[in-house]
Write an enzyme that holds these catalytic residues in place. Structure first.
Site, PDB file in Angstrom:
ATOM      1  NE  ARG A 164      83.186 -54.693  61.239  1.00 56.58           N
ATOM      2  CZ  ARG A 164      82.733 -55.907  60.913  1.00 56.58           C
ATOM      3  NH1 ARG A 164      81.515 -56.282  61.270  1.00 56.58           N
ATOM      4  NH2 ARG A 164      83.489 -56.753  60.266  1.00 56.58           N
ATOM      5  CB  SER A 238      88.100 -53.803  57.710  1.00 53.91           C
ATOM      6  OG  SER A 238      87.925 -55.154  57.374  1.00 53.91           O
ATOM      7  CD  GLU A 334      85.928 -52.137  61.222  1.00 57.03           C
ATOM      8  OE1 GLU A 334      85.486 -52.745  60.254  1.00 57.03           O
ATOM      9  OE2 GLU A 334      86.689 -52.644  62.079  1.00 57.03           O
TER      10      GLU A 334
HETATM   11  P1  FAD Z   1      90.446 -50.923  71.205  1.00 56.27           P
HETATM   12  O1  FAD Z   1      91.103 -50.796  69.871  1.00 56.27           O
HETATM   13  O2  FAD Z   1      91.299 -50.829  72.396  1.00 56.27           O
HETATM   14  O3  FAD Z   1      89.287 -49.830  71.311  1.00 56.27           O
HETATM   15  C1  FAD Z   1      88.373 -49.658  70.253  1.00 56.27           C
HETATM   16  C2  FAD Z   1      87.370 -48.534  70.651  1.00 56.27           C
HETATM   17  O4  FAD Z   1      86.560 -48.986  71.719  1.00 56.27           O
HETATM   18  C3  FAD Z   1      88.049 -47.264  71.156  1.00 56.27           C
HETATM   19  O5  FAD Z   1      87.257 -46.171  70.759  1.00 56.27           O
HETATM   20  C4  FAD Z   1      88.051 -47.421  72.665  1.00 56.27           C
HETATM   21  O6  FAD Z   1      88.066 -46.188  73.349  1.00 56.27           O
HETATM   22  C5  FAD Z   1      86.744 -48.151  72.884  1.00 56.27           C
HETATM   23  N1  FAD Z   1      86.761 -49.097  74.018  1.00 56.27           N
HETATM   24  C6  FAD Z   1      87.582 -50.184  74.173  1.00 56.27           C
HETATM   25  N2  FAD Z   1      87.245 -50.831  75.299  1.00 56.27           N
HETATM   26  C7  FAD Z   1      86.221 -50.169  75.857  1.00 56.27           C
HETATM   27  C8  FAD Z   1      85.444 -50.361  77.041  1.00 56.27           C
HETATM   28  N3  FAD Z   1      85.668 -51.381  77.870  1.00 56.27           N
HETATM   29  N4  FAD Z   1      84.460 -49.459  77.293  1.00 56.27           N
HETATM   30  C9  FAD Z   1      84.230 -48.418  76.476  1.00 56.27           C
HETATM   31  N5  FAD Z   1      84.929 -48.176  75.363  1.00 56.27           N
HETATM   32  C10 FAD Z   1      85.903 -49.045  75.056  1.00 56.27           C
HETATM   33  N6  FAD Z   1      86.639 -56.357  63.933  1.00 56.27           N
HETATM   34  C11 FAD Z   1      85.508 -56.977  63.537  1.00 56.27           C
HETATM   35  O7  FAD Z   1      84.402 -56.553  63.855  1.00 56.27           O
HETATM   36  N7  FAD Z   1      85.568 -58.102  62.776  1.00 56.27           N
HETATM   37  C12 FAD Z   1      86.731 -58.656  62.371  1.00 56.27           C
HETATM   38  O8  FAD Z   1      86.736 -59.660  61.676  1.00 56.27           O
HETATM   39  C13 FAD Z   1      87.943 -58.016  62.767  1.00 56.27           C
HETATM   40  N8  FAD Z   1      89.134 -58.495  62.387  1.00 56.27           N
HETATM   41  C14 FAD Z   1      90.284 -57.879  62.763  1.00 56.27           C
HETATM   42  C15 FAD Z   1      91.511 -58.421  62.358  1.00 56.27           C
HETATM   43  C16 FAD Z   1      92.702 -57.820  62.739  1.00 56.27           C
HETATM   44  C17 FAD Z   1      94.012 -58.420  62.277  1.00 56.27           C
HETATM   45  C18 FAD Z   1      92.670 -56.659  63.555  1.00 56.27           C
HETATM   46  C19 FAD Z   1      93.965 -56.036  64.009  1.00 56.27           C
HETATM   47  C20 FAD Z   1      91.465 -56.106  63.947  1.00 56.27           C
HETATM   48  C21 FAD Z   1      90.254 -56.705  63.555  1.00 56.27           C
HETATM   49  N9  FAD Z   1      88.998 -56.188  63.933  1.00 56.27           N
HETATM   50  C22 FAD Z   1      87.843 -56.836  63.563  1.00 56.27           C
HETATM   51  C23 FAD Z   1      88.916 -54.937  64.728  1.00 56.27           C
HETATM   52  C24 FAD Z   1      89.088 -55.153  66.262  1.00 56.27           C
HETATM   53  O9  FAD Z   1      89.690 -56.381  66.532  1.00 56.27           O
HETATM   54  C25 FAD Z   1      87.742 -55.076  66.986  1.00 56.27           C
HETATM   55  O10 FAD Z   1      87.117 -53.852  66.743  1.00 56.27           O
HETATM   56  C26 FAD Z   1      87.910 -55.269  68.498  1.00 56.27           C
HETATM   57  O11 FAD Z   1      86.654 -55.385  69.108  1.00 56.27           O
HETATM   58  C27 FAD Z   1      88.683 -54.115  69.150  1.00 56.27           C
HETATM   59  O12 FAD Z   1      88.984 -54.495  70.474  1.00 56.27           O
HETATM   60  P2  FAD Z   1      90.083 -53.750  71.331  1.00 56.27           P
HETATM   61  O13 FAD Z   1      89.976 -54.238  72.719  1.00 56.27           O
HETATM   62  O14 FAD Z   1      91.397 -53.894  70.677  1.00 56.27           O
HETATM   63  O15 FAD Z   1      89.576 -52.247  71.236  1.00 56.27           O
HETATM   64  N1  EPU Z   2      88.043 -58.438  47.884  1.00 59.79           N
HETATM   65  C1  EPU Z   2      88.721 -58.023  46.761  1.00 59.79           C
HETATM   66  N2  EPU Z   2      89.941 -57.418  46.945  1.00 59.79           N
HETATM   67  C2  EPU Z   2      90.500 -57.238  48.157  1.00 59.79           C
HETATM   68  C3  EPU Z   2      89.795 -57.644  49.308  1.00 59.79           C
HETATM   69  C4  EPU Z   2      88.554 -58.251  49.141  1.00 59.79           C
HETATM   70  O1  EPU Z   2      88.241 -58.164  45.643  1.00 59.79           O
HETATM   71  O2  EPU Z   2      91.620 -56.727  48.211  1.00 59.79           O
HETATM   72  C5  EPU Z   2      86.766 -59.150  47.715  1.00 59.79           C
HETATM   73  C6  EPU Z   2      86.893 -60.617  48.135  1.00 59.79           C
HETATM   74  O3  EPU Z   2      87.371 -61.402  47.069  1.00 59.79           O
HETATM   75  C7  EPU Z   2      85.480 -60.986  48.518  1.00 59.79           C
HETATM   76  C8  EPU Z   2      84.915 -59.667  49.066  1.00 59.79           C
HETATM   77  O4  EPU Z   2      85.786 -58.623  48.589  1.00 59.79           O
HETATM   78  O5  EPU Z   2      84.733 -61.394  47.418  1.00 59.79           O
HETATM   79  C9  EPU Z   2      84.833 -59.641  50.580  1.00 59.79           C
HETATM   80  O6  EPU Z   2      86.129 -59.895  51.116  1.00 59.79           O
HETATM   81  P1  EPU Z   2      86.336 -60.587  52.565  1.00 59.79           P
HETATM   82  O7  EPU Z   2      85.547 -61.851  52.634  1.00 59.79           O
HETATM   83  O8  EPU Z   2      87.784 -60.644  52.830  1.00 59.79           O
HETATM   84  O9  EPU Z   2      85.615 -59.602  53.541  1.00 59.79           O
HETATM   85  P2  EPU Z   2      85.636 -58.017  53.705  1.00 59.79           P
HETATM   86  O10 EPU Z   2      84.309 -57.481  53.282  1.00 59.79           O
HETATM   87  O11 EPU Z   2      86.846 -57.403  53.087  1.00 59.79           O
HETATM   88  C10 EPU Z   2      84.591 -58.135  56.076  1.00 59.79           C
HETATM   89  C11 EPU Z   2      84.837 -57.477  57.397  1.00 59.79           C
HETATM   90  C12 EPU Z   2      85.960 -58.194  58.129  1.00 59.79           C
HETATM   91  C13 EPU Z   2      85.546 -59.648  58.363  1.00 59.79           C
HETATM   92  C14 EPU Z   2      85.291 -60.295  57.005  1.00 59.79           C
HETATM   93  C15 EPU Z   2      84.740 -61.690  57.138  1.00 59.79           C
HETATM   94  C16 EPU Z   2      84.176 -55.157  57.181  1.00 59.79           C
HETATM   95  C17 EPU Z   2      84.619 -53.749  57.054  1.00 59.79           C
HETATM   96  N3  EPU Z   2      85.149 -56.070  57.228  1.00 59.79           N
HETATM   97  O12 EPU Z   2      85.767 -57.928  55.285  1.00 59.79           O
HETATM   98  O13 EPU Z   2      86.128 -57.571  59.405  1.00 59.79           O
HETATM   99  O14 EPU Z   2      86.543 -60.359  59.042  1.00 59.79           O
HETATM  100  O15 EPU Z   2      84.303 -59.511  56.270  1.00 59.79           O
HETATM  101  O16 EPU Z   2      83.429 -61.624  57.594  1.00 59.79           O
HETATM  102  O17 EPU Z   2      82.982 -55.412  57.256  1.00 59.79           O
HETATM  103  C18 EPU Z   2      87.277 -55.822  60.527  1.00 59.79           C
HETATM  104  O18 EPU Z   2      86.161 -55.324  60.735  1.00 59.79           O
HETATM  105  O19 EPU Z   2      88.343 -55.305  60.954  1.00 59.79           O
HETATM  106  C19 EPU Z   2      87.364 -57.054  59.737  1.00 59.79           C
HETATM  107  C20 EPU Z   2      88.514 -57.636  59.430  1.00 59.79           C
END
Ligand code: FAD
Ligand code: EPU
Length: 338
Positions: A164, A238, A334
């Site tokens: 991240r 997250s 994050e």
């Molecule tokens: P923004 O929120 O618009 O920007 C994020 C940051 O990047 C800001 O600081 C912004 O200034 C900067 N930025 C954006 N675009 C640019 C650019 N072109 N050049 C320079 N800086 C820039 N993330 C994960 O890693 N894994 C996941 O599984 C995951 N699951 C998610 C699930 C949900 C439901 C949500 C809402 C979010 C999740 N995220 C996850 C977080 C998010 O989706 C990612 O971080 C994504 O890459 C953000 O993209 P964005 O375009 O919305 O960025």
């Molecule tokens: N867990 C709990 N309680 C909760 C949530 C999770 O006990 O309320 C336990 C789950 O049961 C599991 C473990 O924690 O055993 C991990 O949970 P999960 O697989 O949902 O993944 P996470 O660690 O919570 C991370 C990323 C997610 C990504 C998933 C899948 C980070 C900070 N988050 O979540 O990324 O989608 O793994 O790879 O690393 C994001 O970055 O925004 C994001 C959603």
């Protein structure tokens, strides 16, 4: 270039927080991005690059120039028997790129299906999910420095990708705009279902049916079952990173909680799911006014309706204190807090 004053950002952040931006400029090309940077400079106002707003928490009105990156385009720029290089505009929706690649059987990003946001933001925190990270397929990116409008190409070795994080979320934060990204994908995909919840979902599927399209579908199913739809409940995924602790610290937690979940890292430390820590503090599904934690995933802070960014931030601080008190672990956000 369309310059809008005093624009509501309600539709431009997935926390659905209602704040205004002093200026808002949507840019469809590198030239427009440069024009917007110049305007911010002339007005002596801070610029903020915005993609899909899915990793941002606005805690107040933004007194500056929001530069919304909407540069589009997906193009195969090189192809051999083994791989393809795909160039993509930074404003493309990430999941549209995943779908494009899955349909063509270009492997490498199927485990990253349904992550919200834009392609240009994907390298910022090296997006990751279900056993894959952007850095595994990253080839290069191009962008523009805010200070002098100089362009630069970054290759994988230049980006300092980690869990991240990257150079763009650290020393180049708010200093460089990514305008296009090139990924290197394989034409002979390897199926990766090692991540525990994905392995469980794939368990009964015969190996010949386990295509990258199937993996993409399974990942989408898992995500839909545990993450809220941002259109219904505001959130940014997250809120905190999963903390990494040393062996002694991990053993102490294991002694106290026999159900503790820990993953050993390459350097012998232990990653502890922050969602589990928050749940153990009794905070899963909690609610203060319209802010809260999601009842199926405690790591996801939510806006049930009209919570302000300040209220969500206060809740995050409360959670940080509780986890620190109970586990002596400092959670790091994050989400980008503005
Ligand atoms: P923004 O929120 O618009 O920007 C994020 C940051 O990047 C800001 O600081 C912004 O200034 C900067 N930025 C954006 N675009 C640019 C650019 N072109 N050049 C320079 N800086 C820039 N993330 C994960 O890693 N894994 C996941 O599984 C995951 N699951 C998610 C699930 C949900 C439901 C949500 C809402 C979010 C999740 N995220 C996850 C977080 C998010 O989706 C990612 O971080 C994504 O890459 C953000 O993209 P964005 O375009 O919305 O960025
Ligand atoms: N867990 C709990 N309680 C909760 C949530 C999770 O006990 O309320 C336990 C789950 O049961 C599991 C473990 O924690 O055993 C991990 O949970 P999960 O697989 O949902 O993944 P996470 O660690 O919570 C991370 C990323 C997610 C990504 C998933 C899948 C980070 C900070 N988050 O979540 O990324 O989608 O793994 O790879 O690393 C994001 O970055 O925004 C994001 C959603």
């Amino acid at each position: 270039m369309n310059i809008i004053e005093n624009k509501s950002l309600l539709k431009y952040n997935t926390f659905n927080v209602d704040v205004n931006s002093e200026y808002f400029i949507e840019c469809n090309s590198k030239e427009e991005i440069k024009g917007a940077i110049k305007l911010a400079d002339e007005k002596i106002l801070p610029p903020l690059i915005l993609g899909g707003g899915s990793n941002i928490l606005f805690t107040k009105d933004f007194e500056g120039v929001v530069i919304k990156n909407s540069i589009k385009g997906i193009e195969v720029i090189e192809e051999t028997d083994e791989h393809v290089l795909i160039k993509c505009g930074a404003g493309e929706i990430w999941d549209n790129l995943v779908e494009f690649c899955v349909e063509k059987n270009f492997g490498g990003i199927e485990n990253l299906s349904l992550i919200p946001g834009t392609v240009g933001a994907a390298p910022i925190q090296n997006i990751g999910a279900y056993g894959a990270e952007l850095k595994d397929v990253f080839y290069s990116l191009t962008g523009v420095f805010l200070s002098n409008l100089q362009e630069k190409v970054f290759y994988e070795k230049d980006c300092k990708f980690g869990y991240r994080c990257s150079i763009f979320k650290d020393e180049l934060k708010n200093k460089f705009v990514i305008t296009e990204v090139v990924l290197k994908l394989t034409k002979n995909p390897l199926i990766n279902t090692d991540y525990s919840s994905l392995a469980k979902a794939a368990f009964d599927i015969p190996s010949e049916e386990l295509t990258i399209k199937k993996v993409s579908e399974l990942v989408k199913q898992i995500r839909r079952s545990k993450l809220p739809d941002t259109k219904e409940i505001g959130n940014a995924g997250s809120f905190f990173k999963n903390p990494i602790v040393d062996k002694n610290h991990a053993e102490k937690i294991k002694l106290e909680f026999t159900d503790s979940i820990q993953y050993e890292t390459e350097d012998g430390q232990f990653k502890i799911p922050a969602g589990w820590l928050i749940e153990k503090c009794g905070l899963k599904g909690m609610r203060v006014g319209d802010s809260g934690t999601y009842d199926k995933q405690a790591l996801v802070l939510v806006n049930h309706g009209k919570a302000s960014g300040q209220e969500i931030y206060k809740l995050a601080e409360f959670i940080r204190k509780q986890v620190s008190f109970n586990f002596n672990i400092n959670l790091e956000a994050e989400v980008n807090i503005i």
